[in-house]
Design a protein around this motif. Sequence first.
Motif, mmCIF file in Angstrom:
data_model
loop_
_atom_site.group_PDB
_atom_site.id
_atom_site.type_symbol
_atom_site.label_atom_id
_atom_site.label_comp_id
_atom_site.label_asym_id
_atom_site.label_seq_id
_atom_site.Cartn_x
_atom_site.Cartn_y
_atom_site.Cartn_z
ATOM 1 N N GLY A 139 -3.924 3.513 -0.793
ATOM 2 C CA GLY A 139 -3.519 4.693 -1.536
ATOM 3 C C GLY A 139 -2.256 5.329 -1.003
ATOM 4 O O GLY A 139 -1.617 4.810 -0.073
ATOM 5 N N PRO A 140 -1.863 6.460 -1.572
ATOM 6 C CA PRO A 140 -0.610 7.107 -1.187
ATOM 7 C C PRO A 140 -0.635 7.766 0.188
ATOM 8 O O PRO A 140 0.421 8.153 0.693
ATOM 9 N N TYR A 141 -1.805 7.886 0.804
ATOM 10 C CA TYR A 141 -1.911 8.560 2.093
ATOM 11 C C TYR A 141 -2.538 7.612 3.119
ATOM 12 O O TYR A 141 -3.670 7.166 2.932
ATOM 13 N N SER A 142 -1.821 7.301 4.199
ATOM 14 C CA SER A 142 -2.440 6.543 5.282
ATOM 15 C C SER A 142 -3.634 7.337 5.808
ATOM 16 O O SER A 142 -3.533 8.542 6.040
ATOM 17 N N ALA A 143 -4.742 6.664 5.985
ATOM 18 C CA ALA A 143 -5.974 7.374 6.292
ATOM 19 C C ALA A 143 -6.661 6.783 7.513
ATOM 20 O O ALA A 143 -6.394 5.654 7.927
ATOM 21 N N GLY A 144 -7.564 7.548 8.080
ATOM 22 C CA GLY A 144 -8.342 7.107 9.229
ATOM 23 C C GLY A 144 -9.535 8.010 9.410
ATOM 24 O O GLY A 144 -9.902 8.758 8.509
ATOM 25 N N TYR A 145 -10.158 7.938 10.582
ATOM 26 C CA TYR A 145 -11.358 8.727 10.802
ATOM 27 C C TYR A 145 -11.260 9.550 12.075
ATOM 28 O O TYR A 145 -10.460 9.280 12.960
ATOM 29 N N GLU A 146 -12.114 10.558 12.139
ATOM 30 C CA GLU A 146 -12.200 11.438 13.294
ATOM 31 C C GLU A 146 -13.627 11.947 13.418
ATOM 32 O O GLU A 146 -14.465 11.695 12.547
ATOM 33 N N THR A 147 -13.909 12.648 14.493
ATOM 34 C CA THR A 147 -15.200 13.309 14.661
ATOM 35 C C THR A 147 -14.962 14.772 14.994
ATOM 36 O O THR A 147 -13.853 15.184 15.338
ATOM 37 N N THR A 148 -16.002 15.560 14.903
ATOM 38 C CA THR A 148 -15.934 16.972 15.250
ATOM 39 C C THR A 148 -17.280 17.432 15.787
ATOM 40 O O THR A 148 -18.332 16.977 15.319
ATOM 41 N N LEU A 149 -17.246 18.327 16.749
ATOM 42 C CA LEU A 149 -18.491 18.863 17.297
ATOM 43 C C LEU A 149 -19.260 19.686 16.270
ATOM 44 O O LEU A 149 -20.468 19.865 16.387
ATOM 45 N N ARG A 150 -18.554 20.183 15.265
ATOM 46 C CA ARG A 150 -19.203 20.993 14.232
ATOM 47 C C ARG A 150 -20.064 20.140 13.296
ATOM 48 O O ARG A 150 -20.893 20.680 12.557
ATOM 49 N N LEU A 151 -19.825 18.845 13.289
ATOM 50 C CA LEU A 151 -20.635 17.908 12.503
ATOM 51 C C LEU A 151 -20.806 16.655 13.357
ATOM 52 O O LEU A 151 -20.297 15.583 13.048
ATOM 53 N N TYR A 152 -21.538 16.817 14.415
ATOM 54 C CA TYR A 152 -21.517 15.858 15.522
ATOM 55 C C TYR A 152 -21.970 14.458 15.122
ATOM 56 O O TYR A 152 -21.423 13.471 15.596
ATOM 57 N N ASN A 153 -22.958 14.354 14.259
ATOM 58 C CA ASN A 153 -23.550 13.056 13.941
ATOM 59 C C ASN A 153 -22.949 12.401 12.702
ATOM 60 O O ASN A 153 -23.648 11.680 11.977
ATOM 61 N N HIS A 154 -21.679 12.625 12.472
ATOM 62 C CA HIS A 154 -20.986 12.066 11.310
ATOM 63 C C HIS A 154 -19.600 11.562 11.703
ATOM 64 O O HIS A 154 -19.090 11.894 12.769
ATOM 65 N N THR A 155 -19.018 10.788 10.805
ATOM 66 C CA THR A 155 -17.642 10.310 10.948
ATOM 67 C C THR A 155 -16.866 10.735 9.707
ATOM 68 O O THR A 155 -17.329 10.520 8.583
ATOM 69 N N ILE A 156 -15.702 11.335 9.927
ATOM 70 C CA ILE A 156 -14.937 11.948 8.840
ATOM 71 C C ILE A 156 -13.680 11.127 8.577
ATOM 72 O O ILE A 156 -12.835 10.944 9.458
ATOM 73 N N TYR A 157 -13.547 10.635 7.357
ATOM 74 C CA TYR A 157 -12.367 9.878 6.930
ATOM 75 C C TYR A 157 -11.491 10.786 6.067
ATOM 76 O O TYR A 157 -11.984 11.445 5.147
ATOM 77 N N ARG A 158 -10.194 10.779 6.379
ATOM 78 C CA ARG A 158 -9.279 11.650 5.634
ATOM 79 C C ARG A 158 -7.861 11.129 5.768
ATOM 80 O O ARG A 158 -7.566 10.298 6.641
ATOM 81 N N PRO A 159 -6.952 11.593 4.893
ATOM 82 C CA PRO A 159 -5.536 11.272 5.117
ATOM 83 C C PRO A 159 -5.109 11.736 6.507
ATOM 84 O O PRO A 159 -5.478 12.828 6.942
ATOM 85 N N ASN A 160 -4.349 10.909 7.203
ATOM 86 C CA ASN A 160 -3.919 11.277 8.546
ATOM 87 C C ASN A 160 -3.140 12.579 8.559
ATOM 88 O O ASN A 160 -3.290 13.407 9.454
ATOM 89 N N THR A 161 -2.288 12.748 7.568
ATOM 90 C CA THR A 161 -1.581 14.009 7.362
ATOM 91 C C THR A 161 -2.129 14.631 6.093
ATOM 92 O O THR A 161 -2.005 14.043 5.010
ATOM 93 N N LEU A 162 -2.740 15.793 6.215
ATOM 94 C CA LEU A 162 -3.308 16.426 5.030
ATOM 95 C C LEU A 162 -2.201 16.757 4.043
ATOM 96 O O LEU A 162 -1.245 17.460 4.394
#
Length: 279
Positions: free
Chosen positions: A37-60
Amino acid sequence: MRLRSAILSVLTLAGVLTATATGTAGAAPPSVLGGSGPYSAGYETTLRLYNHTIYRPNTLPAGVKLPIVAWGNGACRADGTWFQNILTEWASHGFLVIANGRPGGSGSTDSDMLVDAIDWAVAENSRRTSKYYGRIDTTKIAVMGQSCGGIETYEVAADPRLTTTVLWNSGMLNDSQNHLLQRLRVPIAYFIGGPTDIAYENAMDDWRRLPAGLPAFMGNLDVGHFGTFDQPNGGEFGRVGGHWLKWHLKGDPASKAQFVGPDCGLCATDWDVMQKNLG
């Protein structure tokens, strides 16, 4: 629950999906680049949602609000990078995709984790110090999952916030659970691996039992239970799933044309297509 245990047993005997799951997640920028797609994407984690993996455009992207996609893994496995290829692909088209489980995680998930993902995204959109503040479209939400993750999707389908639900290689294993089908209230899609898919008969039985008037799409591609998830960008499943999301969460007319009418984009392809109440 008993139904989830049955799916776990079947998948253990059948073997494990071979989707790649490389890299480790940090708390800052996404750690995997990819997607068509038009946005290079990847994943991250956050303590606010500890048991999940978040995929999003690298640059919002500026001026673009990201619809929410909550994902349940096959085998209800708590590894948020097990389906990395296809989830990165969808994120690259401007979606916030939240998978159950941490990167490389173990153990089991449950349907409450899908609700947790949605709750977190809605809260982040309103939290003034969040990088997602005002950047998430909380009115457009999809829940989807593969195999056991599809059963998790059924279990939360009555959530009034949902815009669409999608099942991948999934269907009810026990008729005692058919009452869940009557809770479906938003457009649903099934993407199944054809007659060799262990979920095929169950998905087709569910199809026949859907509530009258519910908009629904059934697509069968003869690739078996593990689909095309391990291919770059999720292969054909990634492409078609992206179109479903762009239609229902972004109102894209070209993507809608892939599914609607006798001359739909998938109708004259290797997909075996069925439609109900699509307009």
